[in-house]
Design an enzyme around this catalytic site. Structure first.
Site, PDB file in Angstrom:
ATOM      1  N   HIS A 102       7.286  -1.485  10.152  1.00 57.27           N
ATOM      2  CA  HIS A 102       6.655  -1.942   8.913  1.00 57.27           C
ATOM      3  C   HIS A 102       7.370  -1.465   7.650  1.00 57.27           C
ATOM      4  CE1 HIS A 102       3.476  -3.749   6.597  1.00 57.27           C
ATOM      5  NE2 HIS A 102       3.325  -2.633   5.918  1.00 57.27           N
ATOM      6  N   LEU A 104       0.830  -1.197   0.000  1.00 57.86           N
ATOM      7  CA  LEU A 104       0.000   0.000   0.000  1.00 57.86           C
ATOM      8  C   LEU A 104       0.870   1.255   0.000  1.00 57.86           C
ATOM      9  CD1 LEU A 104      -3.050   0.808   0.234  1.00 57.86           C
ATOM     10  CD2 LEU A 104      -2.679   0.983   2.705  1.00 57.86           C
ATOM     11  N   ASP A 114       6.123  -4.381  14.269  1.00 60.39           N
ATOM     12  CA  ASP A 114       5.722  -3.924  12.941  1.00 60.39           C
ATOM     13  C   ASP A 114       5.000  -2.570  13.007  1.00 60.39           C
ATOM     14  OD1 ASP A 114       5.083  -4.964   9.934  1.00 60.39           O
ATOM     15  OD2 ASP A 114       3.371  -3.879  10.752  1.00 60.39           O
ATOM     16  N   SER A 168       3.612  -6.592   2.364  1.00 65.02           N
ATOM     17  CA  SER A 168       2.413  -5.978   2.934  1.00 65.02           C
ATOM     18  C   SER A 168       1.174  -6.355   2.107  1.00 65.02           C
ATOM     19  CB  SER A 168       2.624  -4.461   3.015  1.00 65.02           C
ATOM     20  OG  SER A 168       1.656  -3.856   3.844  1.00 65.02           O
ATOM     21  N   GLN A 169       0.412  -5.362   1.653  1.00 70.50           N
ATOM     22  CA  GLN A 169      -0.775  -5.647   0.855  1.00 70.50           C
ATOM     23  C   GLN A 169      -0.440  -6.504  -0.364  1.00 70.50           C
ATOM     24  OE1 GLN A 169      -4.025  -2.578  -0.012  1.00 70.50           O
ATOM     25  NE2 GLN A 169      -2.931  -2.571  -1.955  1.00 70.50           N
TER      26      GLN A 169
END
Length: 341
Positions: free
Chosen positions: A322, A84, A267, A150-151
């Site tokens: 993250h 993202l 994270d 991630s996404q």
């Protein structure tokens, strides 16, 4: 005139230093052995003084060169899918790491749905990434590796499930909310300033909400029925909601050789962070591990089968926030490098 042992040793040492210089050049993406005397046979007169030992060293040098290029050519292509609000420029350090440990590897960071475009519905993104990735797969006879951040980890899992002829060897899921997201993060506050995690379901589980990627994997443990009935991405991908493609998707997903799951308690974005390891909240917001999840127990999309094969690898890495997963050398050396052969 013959060479004594000391001279021969010195000559070999010199050539090994030249070879090392060539190897260093390969890490920079350009192998140039033109400086190496044993290979400059065409330069008149220069090598005449070395005729006595060229015959000894040439086969060794040629072997070294052969091994160098053979090993380089043996690395499978790597495809990177961002998360993202990201773009390929965010992965420069990862490319440096890969080039140092696996020189010559063909690495492609897919340049699609960058920045705010990454908010588009995930099935739309999956189709776009499929069109970009498929030609790379077709040209890779020995298969490819996926590094999905991630996404992007959810996009990759959807690709694996919906592509019947994919040739992915190892799927590396890097801090990805594989079991969904449920938490107040800075991204959430920026996107939906009027909503908190406790009431975001009012937006996410609507037709309008499902037009935002983050709502496609919003998994509210307190509104399970709404999630199952309205999530048109994660609930389908997990086969938590019946659909006619479930059997084929499971078969496709299980074509992978390994799945590497990476996440950690610091994270700060993936919530719960254990979602990156296929764990998630129960209705009391207690985290239940992967083997306690219904999707595992019922083996809805192949997770239990993959685990029974011994083909899921878990890495819990503390101290990594993250946005630093793909630029952290310890993460790369510990969790990623060994799977890229």
């Amino acid at each position: 005139m013959g060479l004594d042992r000391g001279s021969a040793t010195e000559i070999i040492h010199t050539h090994l230093l030249w070879l090392e210089k060539g190897l260093q050049g390969s890490r920079e993406g350009c192998v140039d052995f033109s400086f190496w005397p044993p290979l400059r046979f065409s330069v008149g007169g220069i090598m005449r003084q070395h005729q006595g030992y060229i015959g000894l060293l040439a086969p060794l040098c040629i072997l070294f060169i052969f091994l160098l290029f053979t090993l380089t050519a043996s690395y499978k292509p790597i495809i990177v899918v961002h998360g993202l609000f990201d773009s390929p420029s965010d992965f420069r350090q990862l490319l440096v790491f890969i080039n140092e440990t696996h020189p010559g590897t063909n690495v492609t960071v897919i340049d699609l749905f960058d920045h705010t475009e990454s908010l588009k519905p995930l099935w739309m993104q999956v189709e776009g990434f499929r069109q970009a990735i498929y030609p790379i797969m077709q040209n890779a006879v020995d298969g490819v590796h996926l590094i999905c951040y991630s996404q992007g980890g959810l996009i990759c899992r959807a690709l694996l499930s919906t592509m019947p002829d994919h040739n992915v060897d190892t799927f590396i899921s890097l801090s990805s909310p594989q079991m969904g997201q449920y938490g107040d993060t800075k991204y959430l506050k920026w996107l939906f300033p009027e909503h908190m995690k406790s009431n975001l379901y009012r937006l996410c589980y609507t037709q309008l909400g499902q037009d935002f990627s983050i709502c496609n994997y919003w998994n509210d443990p307190h509104h399970r029925d709404l999630y199952l009935n309205n999530s048109n991405f994660l609930a389908l991908l997990n086969d938590e909601r019946l659909h006619p493609n479930a059997t084929a998707w499971k078969r496709n997903f299980l074509r992978i050789r390994k799945m590497v799951l990476i996440g950690g308690p610091d994270d700060g974005v993936i919530t719960p962070w254990q979602s990156s390891l296929f764990a998630f909240y129960d209705d009391n917001e207690n985290v239940r591990n992967m083997t306690s999840q219904p999707v595992y127990l019922l083996d809805t999309f192949g997770l239990k089968t993959l685990d029974a094969r011994g083909d899921i690898v878990f890495y819990k890495m503390p101290g990594v926030t993250h946005t630093n997963w793909h630029s952290n050398l310890t993460v790369y050396d510990t969790c990623i490098a060994k799977w890229l052969t």
